[in-house]
Design an enzyme around this catalytic site. Structure first.
Site, PDB file in Angstrom:
ATOM      1  N   GLU B  52      13.478  24.340 -31.550  1.00  0.00           N
ATOM      2  CA  GLU B  52      12.616  24.411 -30.483  1.00  0.00           C
ATOM      3  C   GLU B  52      11.527  23.315 -30.774  1.00  0.00           C
ATOM      4  OE1 GLU B  52      12.168  26.347 -28.170  1.00  0.00           O
ATOM      5  OE2 GLU B  52      13.086  28.172 -28.390  1.00  0.00           O
ATOM      6  N   ASN B  56      10.895  20.143 -27.665  1.00  0.00           N
ATOM      7  CA  ASN B  56       9.583  20.091 -27.343  1.00  0.00           C
ATOM      8  C   ASN B  56       9.140  18.546 -27.444  1.00  0.00           C
ATOM      9  OD1 ASN B  56       8.672  22.715 -26.695  1.00  0.00           O
ATOM     10  ND2 ASN B  56       7.298  22.939 -28.445  1.00  0.00           N
ATOM     11  N   ARG B 105      12.246  22.595 -16.044  1.00  0.00           N
ATOM     12  CA  ARG B 105      12.714  23.887 -16.207  1.00  0.00           C
ATOM     13  C   ARG B 105      14.047  24.162 -15.346  1.00  0.00           C
ATOM     14  NH1 ARG B 105       7.281  25.120 -13.620  1.00  0.00           N
ATOM     15  NH2 ARG B 105       6.233  25.146 -15.396  1.00  0.00           N
TER      16      ARG B 105
HETATM   17  N1  LIG Z   1       5.484  17.954 -28.845  1.00  0.00           N
HETATM   18  C1  LIG Z   1       4.593  18.274 -27.701  1.00  0.00           C
HETATM   19  N2  LIG Z   1       3.969  17.172 -27.165  1.00  0.00           N
HETATM   20  C2  LIG Z   1       3.269  17.545 -25.968  1.00  0.00           C
HETATM   21  N3  LIG Z   1       2.806  18.748 -25.596  1.00  0.00           N
HETATM   22  C3  LIG Z   1       3.621  19.708 -26.190  1.00  0.00           C
HETATM   23  C4  LIG Z   1       4.531  19.428 -27.292  1.00  0.00           C
HETATM   24  N4  LIG Z   1       4.848  20.770 -27.707  1.00  0.00           N
HETATM   25  C5  LIG Z   1       4.374  21.652 -26.891  1.00  0.00           C
HETATM   26  N5  LIG Z   1       3.829  20.982 -26.014  1.00  0.00           N
HETATM   27  C6  LIG Z   1       3.071  21.684 -24.904  1.00  0.00           C
HETATM   28  O1  LIG Z   1       2.881  23.142 -25.125  1.00  0.00           O
HETATM   29  C7  LIG Z   1       3.352  23.936 -24.075  1.00  0.00           C
HETATM   30  C8  LIG Z   1       3.907  25.032 -24.907  1.00  0.00           C
HETATM   31  O2  LIG Z   1       5.073  24.851 -25.545  1.00  0.00           O
HETATM   32  P1  LIG Z   1       6.193  25.728 -25.923  1.00  0.00           P
HETATM   33  O3  LIG Z   1       7.113  25.143 -26.439  1.00  0.00           O
HETATM   34  O4  LIG Z   1       5.778  27.024 -26.161  1.00  0.00           O
HETATM   35  O5  LIG Z   1       6.807  25.800 -24.479  1.00  0.00           O
HETATM   36  P2  LIG Z   1       7.634  25.204 -23.451  1.00  0.00           P
HETATM   37  O6  LIG Z   1       8.348  23.886 -24.160  1.00  0.00           O
HETATM   38  O7  LIG Z   1       6.716  24.678 -22.136  1.00  0.00           O
HETATM   39  O8  LIG Z   1       8.895  25.867 -22.957  1.00  0.00           O
HETATM   40  P3  LIG Z   1      10.083  26.467 -23.938  1.00  0.00           P
HETATM   41  O9  LIG Z   1       9.804  25.888 -25.141  1.00  0.00           O
HETATM   42  O10 LIG Z   1      10.155  27.798 -23.699  1.00  0.00           O
HETATM   43  O11 LIG Z   1      11.454  25.768 -23.222  1.00  0.00           O
HETATM   44  C9  LIG Z   1       4.492  22.899 -23.517  1.00  0.00           C
HETATM   45  O12 LIG Z   1       4.577  23.359 -22.110  1.00  0.00           O
HETATM   46  C10 LIG Z   1       3.518  21.594 -23.526  1.00  0.00           C
HETATM   47  O13 LIG Z   1       2.643  21.430 -22.460  1.00  0.00           O
HETATM   48 MG   LIG Z   2       9.142  24.065 -25.991  1.00  0.00          MG
END
Ligand SMILES: Nc1ncnc2c1ncn2[C@@H]1O[C@H](COP(=O)(O)OP(=O)(O)OP(=O)(O)O)[C@@H](O)[C@H]1O
Ligand SMILES: [Mg+2]
Ligand code: SF4
Lengths: 458, 144
Positions: B52, B56, B105
């Site tokens: 995960e 990210n 997405r």
């Molecule tokens: N390394 C990062 N740099 C910048 N923004 C981040 C980072 N990690 C997370 N975020 C922000 O936090 C939000 C939530 O992260 P999360 O991993 O929970 O969900 P996601 O990545 O949007 O979806 P998913 O992980 O379910 O595919 C992201 O949509 C993003 O805005």
């Molecule tokens: Mg994510």
């Protein structure tokens, strides 16, 4: 779990083996090393997928089997074989002629193993409907896959469906039917015609079963030869009664998608051991979502590609698919035809839990294991990364691991040795002796019959 | 004993936008943990959390590194990236919150479950972030 010793049917013929590294490079579990110019199998790591057997240019791998003569000691002599065997014979022979041929070889009863299929289908459905079942549930059909999971993906053993394979189904079924006809259990000898080494091991030392149900195993290619010696073109006795429980599902069960098409709202079928490895890797990382059922077989085209088959695998698939069209659906075969208690049969199909058997651990003590791994990492820094296999290990990393486990030494790497000669750290004569020790003294003599000389390449 | 041999270090690079290669660090780490004989459940949690974190970086940042240190009792993973940073970490941690683009997405990511999943699968999770600079995620898991 079974207290039976694991049976190793796969052997290397020291006379035929030329120590060429093909097998070692094809092995999905790095279970082969070349030692003193010969391929040596580590039976702990081997999953019996047969890749080495396929890769060998000199047919040095052979499969031990039981003497066919041993069937004579039984009054009722049952041959159990997967439906794919029928697909091996030239099309001019009818099913009855093939059955008659098997009887001429010495069997009294002939059973294709995939029957009565609905019993197994229902049984697997019960597992899938159970809330406790880990999804995606993985079929235990291919024993090579079960061993791969136990050894390399131990955490996935809990996803295995604890229901036996068709050969057990037919074995129990044959026993019940014969006893019904008045036979005593000890008069019945069951023999299994196997398409592969994995099934031999599974039949002789089954995982999750207390004892082996069959009395002997015959290699399918050998049985094919025996039948071909005696098979006749003429009128054959009508044996269709022996196939009255055979269904379209049963006939295609051993082919790719033969199982998965019956189960789960979303299912996947994977064939080929290297494909299986890649997929299991993802599955173990929890990167596979929404799938209920996974069919996974070690051979390309599943059992049609088994190493003990004679026919071309694609032709076999086509024939079986055509044959299946002539047979009824499993659910249309009436209870009355089956003539045994199907509930009782279903009970007999339940397996004991299958335990993990991780075989990639660097020892029980974590600190020591870490030391060894660090050491292996440092060794890798000095190896050239060519993965040539000249050291007798499948790649540079495997050699480093062998070294820290005291199974190999630095000088096994021919490039490193060459460098040492260049730096004057060892004498050229000594280096050459080392290589000869690994590959045999005659290895480097001129020989016009060596592989490669006769245009065996692509 | 030489203190250096009491732990193992691994490092990896991650490239933003490269979804096809995400998962390589977690696979490598998994292999090492398996060879060390760590139990399956613990490994699974670590692999899920690291994957995960990797995704990210790929989905939201420009580039990053993974530093792993394994000792007798635990694994410490630091995922550091150069990227837009997270303005409100508490908000980002909420299940279902996501700023993922439509493109991301469509690739099956962006459910807003990554950070909550990381929280669930780690013993300690510390996130530090500076807007327009980058994010550092530190995860610790203790072995049984
Ligand atoms: N390394 C990062 N740099 C910048 N923004 C981040 C980072 N990690 C997370 N975020 C922000 O936090 C939000 C939530 O992260 P999360 O991993 O929970 O969900 P996601 O990545 O949007 O979806 P998913 O992980 O379910 O595919 C992201 O949509 C993003 O805005
Ligand atoms: Mg994510
Ligand atoms: S796919 Fe069939 S023939 Fe091949 S190893 Fe598995 S059970 Fe044997």
């Amino acid at each position: 779990m079974s207290g039976l010793p694991t049976y190793h049917a796969l052997k290397v013929d020291a006379v035929k083996c030329i120590g060429c590294t093909h097998c070692m490079k094809s092995c999905p579990t790095e279970a082969i090393r070349v030692i003193d110019g010969l391929a040596v199998i580590d039976h702990e790591r081997c999953v019996y997928c047969g890749q080495c057997h396929r890769a060998c240019p000199t047919r040095a791998f052979y499969v031990e089997q039981d003497d066919l003569e041993m069937i004579r000691s039984f009054k009722y002599r049952v041959i159990l074989f997967p439906s794919i065997m029928i697909g091996q014979f030239p099309e001019k022979y009818s099913e009855d002629q093939i059955y008659a041929g098997l009887k001429k070889v010495g069997f009294t009863h002939v059973y294709e193993v995939e029957q009565p299929m609905q019993v197994l289908i229902d049984s697997v459905h019960e597992v899938l409907e159970d809330q406790e079942t880990h999804k995606p549930a993985i079929s235990i059909y291919c024993p090579a896959i079960v061993r791969l999971i136990q050894g390399r993906y131990p955490s996935l053993t809990e996803n295995l469906i604890l229901r036996k394979a068709p050969h057990n189904l037919a074995a129990h079924f044959a026993i019940e039917q014969l006893i019904e006809e008045g036979a005593r259990r000890e008069e019945i000898g069951l023999f299994y015609a196997t398409p592969c080494i994995a099934k031999i091991a599974a039949v002789k030392s089954p995982v999750g079963e207390r004892e082996s149900i069959v009395d002997g195993v015959v290699n399918m290619n050998q049985l094919y030869n025996e039948v071909m010696k005696v098979i006749a073109d003429g009128d054959a006795e009508d044996n269709s009664i022996q196939r009255e429980n055979l269904s379209a599902e049963g006939i295609t069960w051993s082919l790719t998608r033969g199982e998965s098409c019956h189960f789960g709202s979303r299912s996947i079928a994977i064939d080929g051991i290297h494909n299986a490895v890649r997929f299991l890797e993802r599955l173990e990382n929890d990167q596979v979502h929404g799938i209920d059922f996974i069919e996974m077989r070690a051979c390309d085209q599943s059992c049609a590609g088994g190493i003990l088959l004679t026919g071309n695998r694609f032709m076999t698939v086509e024939r079986l698919e055509r044959r299946a069209k002539r047979y009824p659906a499993a659910k249309d075969i009436a209870q009355t035809t089956i003539r045994v208690d199907t509930e009782e049969l279903k009970q007999k199909l339940i397996l004991d839990p299958i335990k993990p058997k991780p075989h990639f651990i660097f020892g029980k003590d974590r600190v020591k294991a870490m030391e060894k791994m660090n050491k292996a990492q440092r060794i890798v820094c000095f190896l050239p990364g060519i993965d040539c296999g000249s050291c007798g290990a499948p790649n540079c990393h495997a050699l480093a691991e062998d070294m820290v486990n005291n199974k190999a030494k630095m000088s096994d790497c021919i490039y490193l040795q060459q460098m040492w000669v260049d730096e004057g750290r060892i004498k050229a004569e000594k280096a050459f002796l080392n290589v000869q020790k690994k590959w045999g003294t005659d290895r480097f003599k001129a020989d016009c019959n060596k592989r490669g000389r006769r245009n065996e390449g692509f | 004993m030489d203190p250096e041999t009491q732990s193992m270090k691994l490092t990896f690079n991650i490239h933003g936008g490269d979804f096809t290669h995400a998962g390589q660090p977690s696979s490598e780490v998994k292999k090492v943990l398996k060879q060390l004989g760590i139990d399956g459940k613990t490994i699974k949690g670590i692999v899920i959390a690291l994957y995960e974190a990797e995704v990210n970086v790929v989905a939201h940042a420009w580039k990053g590194t993974v530093e792993v240190e394994i000792d007798e009792s635990k694994i410490t993973i630091i995922v550091r990236d150069e990227g837009p940073g997270i303005p409100d970490i508490e908000l980002a941690m909420q299940a279902g919150y996501s700023t993922a683009s439509k493109k991301v997405r469509e690739m099956g990511f962006g459910a807003g479950m990554g950070l909550p999943n990381m929280k669930k699968n780690t013993d300690e999770l510390i996130i530090e972030s500076e807007v327009d600079k980058g994010t550092t995620v530190k995860m610790i898991n203790y072995f049984l």
